[in-house]
Design a protein around this motif. Sequence first.
Motif, PDB file in Angstrom:
ATOM      1  N   THR A  23       5.928   5.435  -5.278  1.00  0.00           N
ATOM      2  CA  THR A  23       4.601   4.806  -5.185  1.00  0.00           C
ATOM      3  C   THR A  23       4.624   3.335  -5.592  1.00  0.00           C
ATOM      4  OG1 THR A  23       4.196   5.615  -7.404  1.00  0.00           O
ATOM      5  CG2 THR A  23       3.306   6.944  -5.589  1.00  0.00           C
ATOM      6  N   SER A  49       5.412   9.200 -11.361  1.00  0.00           N
ATOM      7  CA  SER A  49       4.973   9.659 -12.688  1.00  0.00           C
ATOM      8  C   SER A  49       3.863  10.699 -12.523  1.00  0.00           C
ATOM      9  CB  SER A  49       4.447   8.473 -13.492  1.00  0.00           C
ATOM     10  OG  SER A  49       3.130   8.173 -13.084  1.00  0.00           O
ATOM     11  N   SER A  52       0.691  10.048 -10.479  1.00  0.00           N
ATOM     12  CA  SER A  52       0.647  10.070  -9.008  1.00  0.00           C
ATOM     13  C   SER A  52       0.671  11.481  -8.428  1.00  0.00           C
ATOM     14  CB  SER A  52       1.825   9.278  -8.430  1.00  0.00           C
ATOM     15  OG  SER A  52       1.690   7.928  -8.749  1.00  0.00           O
TER      16      SER A  52
HETATM   17  P1  NAP Z   1       6.289  -0.784  -9.823  1.00  0.00           P
HETATM   18  O1  NAP Z   1       5.618  -1.318  -8.625  1.00  0.00           O
HETATM   19  O2  NAP Z   1       5.621  -0.936 -11.143  1.00  0.00           O
HETATM   20  O3  NAP Z   1       6.591   0.767  -9.562  1.00  0.00           O
HETATM   21  C1  NAP Z   1       7.130   1.599 -10.572  1.00  0.00           C
HETATM   22  C2  NAP Z   1       7.372   2.989 -10.008  1.00  0.00           C
HETATM   23  O4  NAP Z   1       7.944   3.777 -11.035  1.00  0.00           O
HETATM   24  C3  NAP Z   1       6.095   3.697  -9.561  1.00  0.00           C
HETATM   25  O5  NAP Z   1       6.371   4.497  -8.439  1.00  0.00           O
HETATM   26  C4  NAP Z   1       5.789   4.574 -10.776  1.00  0.00           C
HETATM   27  O6  NAP Z   1       5.040   5.732 -10.467  1.00  0.00           O
HETATM   28  C5  NAP Z   1       7.192   4.976 -11.162  1.00  0.00           C
HETATM   29  N1  NAP Z   1       7.206   5.500 -12.527  1.00  0.00           N
HETATM   30  C6  NAP Z   1       6.697   4.915 -13.635  1.00  0.00           C
HETATM   31  N2  NAP Z   1       6.837   5.748 -14.692  1.00  0.00           N
HETATM   32  C7  NAP Z   1       7.452   6.866 -14.231  1.00  0.00           C
HETATM   33  C8  NAP Z   1       7.841   8.093 -14.836  1.00  0.00           C
HETATM   34  N3  NAP Z   1       7.664   8.340 -16.136  1.00  0.00           N
HETATM   35  N4  NAP Z   1       8.436   9.023 -14.045  1.00  0.00           N
HETATM   36  C9  NAP Z   1       8.621   8.782 -12.731  1.00  0.00           C
HETATM   37  N5  NAP Z   1       8.247   7.656 -12.089  1.00  0.00           N
HETATM   38  C10 NAP Z   1       7.669   6.707 -12.852  1.00  0.00           C
HETATM   39  O7  NAP Z   1       7.744  -1.419 -10.032  1.00  0.00           O
HETATM   40  P2  NAP Z   1       8.785  -1.974  -8.922  1.00  0.00           P
HETATM   41  O8  NAP Z   1       8.631  -3.438  -8.811  1.00  0.00           O
HETATM   42  O9  NAP Z   1       8.705  -1.121  -7.713  1.00  0.00           O
HETATM   43  O10 NAP Z   1      10.170  -1.777  -9.676  1.00  0.00           O
HETATM   44  C11 NAP Z   1      10.780  -0.517  -9.795  1.00  0.00           C
HETATM   45  C12 NAP Z   1      12.215  -0.674 -10.283  1.00  0.00           C
HETATM   46  O11 NAP Z   1      12.935  -1.500  -9.391  1.00  0.00           O
HETATM   47  C13 NAP Z   1      12.368  -1.301 -11.664  1.00  0.00           C
HETATM   48  O12 NAP Z   1      13.466  -0.689 -12.292  1.00  0.00           O
HETATM   49  C14 NAP Z   1      12.679  -2.735 -11.353  1.00  0.00           C
HETATM   50  O13 NAP Z   1      13.426  -3.348 -12.388  1.00  0.00           O
HETATM   51  C15 NAP Z   1      13.535  -2.564 -10.110  1.00  0.00           C
HETATM   52  N6  NAP Z   1      13.566  -3.738  -9.243  1.00  0.00           N
HETATM   53  C16 NAP Z   1      12.411  -4.322  -8.866  1.00  0.00           C
HETATM   54  C17 NAP Z   1      12.472  -5.428  -8.043  1.00  0.00           C
HETATM   55  C18 NAP Z   1      11.227  -6.122  -7.586  1.00  0.00           C
HETATM   56  O14 NAP Z   1      11.368  -7.168  -6.945  1.00  0.00           O
HETATM   57  N7  NAP Z   1      10.023  -5.629  -7.853  1.00  0.00           N
HETATM   58  C19 NAP Z   1      13.699  -5.908  -7.597  1.00  0.00           C
HETATM   59  C20 NAP Z   1      14.870  -5.265  -8.001  1.00  0.00           C
HETATM   60  C21 NAP Z   1      14.779  -4.183  -8.826  1.00  0.00           C
HETATM   61  P3  NAP Z   1       3.425   5.756 -10.668  1.00  0.00           P
HETATM   62  O15 NAP Z   1       2.866   5.015  -9.481  1.00  0.00           O
HETATM   63  O16 NAP Z   1       3.112   7.209 -10.665  1.00  0.00           O
HETATM   64  O17 NAP Z   1       3.141   5.073 -11.955  1.00  0.00           O
END
Ligand code: NAP
Length: 350
Positions: A23, A49, A52
């Motif tokens: 998500t 999480s 969702s």
């Molecule tokens: P985001 O938009 O905040 O999404 C976070 C995701 O993690 C959501 O699907 C959330 O689910 C899920 N989540 C949170 N807590 C959880 C739990 N306890 N159990 C299972 N799922 C959980 O963040 P994002 O930008 O997509 O980044 C995600 C990862 O990719 C991070 O590790 C980040 O460092 C890495 N990353 C990001 C980027 C970037 O440009 N954004 C680039 C490289 C790497 P809910 O919706 O249910 O909360």
Amino acid sequence: MLPGVSEDVEAYTMNKVAIVGATGAVGQELMGCLERRDFPVSELVPLASPASAGKTVRFRGEDVLVQVAGEDSFTGVDIAFFSAGATRSRALVPAARAAGALVVDNSSAFRMDEDVPLVVPEVNPGDLKGHGGVVANPNCVAAILTVALAPLRALGSIERLIVSTYQSASGAGAKAMEDLIVQTRDHLAERPVVPRVLPHPYAFNLFSHDSAIEENGFNGEENKVIAETQKILGKPNLAMTVTCVRVPVLRAHTESVHITFDRPVSPENAKRALESAPGVRWVDDPAANLFPMPVEASGEDDVLVGRVRMDGIDDHSLNLLICGDQLLKGAALNSVQIAEALTATHTQDA
Ligand code: NAP
């Protein structure tokens, strides 16, 4: 076609694919990349999480129910993409591996582990060889940077890098993008601007990257970019300094890069190397003052590179400007490219 990726798409077997963080900003893009690149998915398991539970995500024209991620989520899963932060990766990657899944991890949890390859397929596809079932996807700044640096290795050995970043909201996830939009609306309507996700006012402002300052005075993001760039390029002693700044751009990171080589170089040779490089789009029109910009890079697979010029100080050093959609090349696209390479290797080995 990237090195290490089979051209024989039919050699792929179908895969049950899990996405932990389906998500989120990266999770959504992962599904888009799987669709666009026609990755052979027999079944998608979107995980997130408890907040969702009951939601659905759209994949290949269908609504797929999101499940709460847990240790029992990986039965029969062939490939698990992790994109839910380092804590979740540390907690659940062992369960995914125990269930037999190949893991592509977007978090920082395992990137610097010696036995975990950290891969940008255009740069170091050979590092996938001998992987132990987990491959790490780099920090978005490092991924974009190394795509632009790899072709320049043809000019000489890269001895020193000075990098300044202009990082967008999407690098901090879906909620940070929403926060920037809300703050901008509030600012324009002359309402109080209240930061909800990032620590400072963001609309019409910029600030030093929001990761914590560490013992050496660099913030966490800067230290990651340095260590990971060195690992991806296979140059652990590469002299490198980085300043990371968050700017009020919704999507795509820009980087100003100063590169010093071990010998004299020319912008013409740099241009020649970059123009034909995989994953790079040359954007350089001095007459129109048109160079890489986030609005052009957003939604693009390629990293935009331009403004290559001598640094005006010595004949060993170049400046350039790069811009890449960090949700794609910095995260989702790179992860799917890794999975393509892994699947091809897996199939050939089988
Ligand atoms: P985001 O938009 O905040 O999404 C976070 C995701 O993690 C959501 O699907 C959330 O689910 C899920 N989540 C949170 N807590 C959880 C739990 N306890 N159990 C299972 N799922 C959980 O963040 P994002 O930008 O997509 O980044 C995600 C990862 O990719 C991070 O590790 C980040 O460092 C890495 N990353 C990001 C980027 C970037 O440009 N954004 C680039 C490289 C790497 P809910 O919706 O249910 O909360």
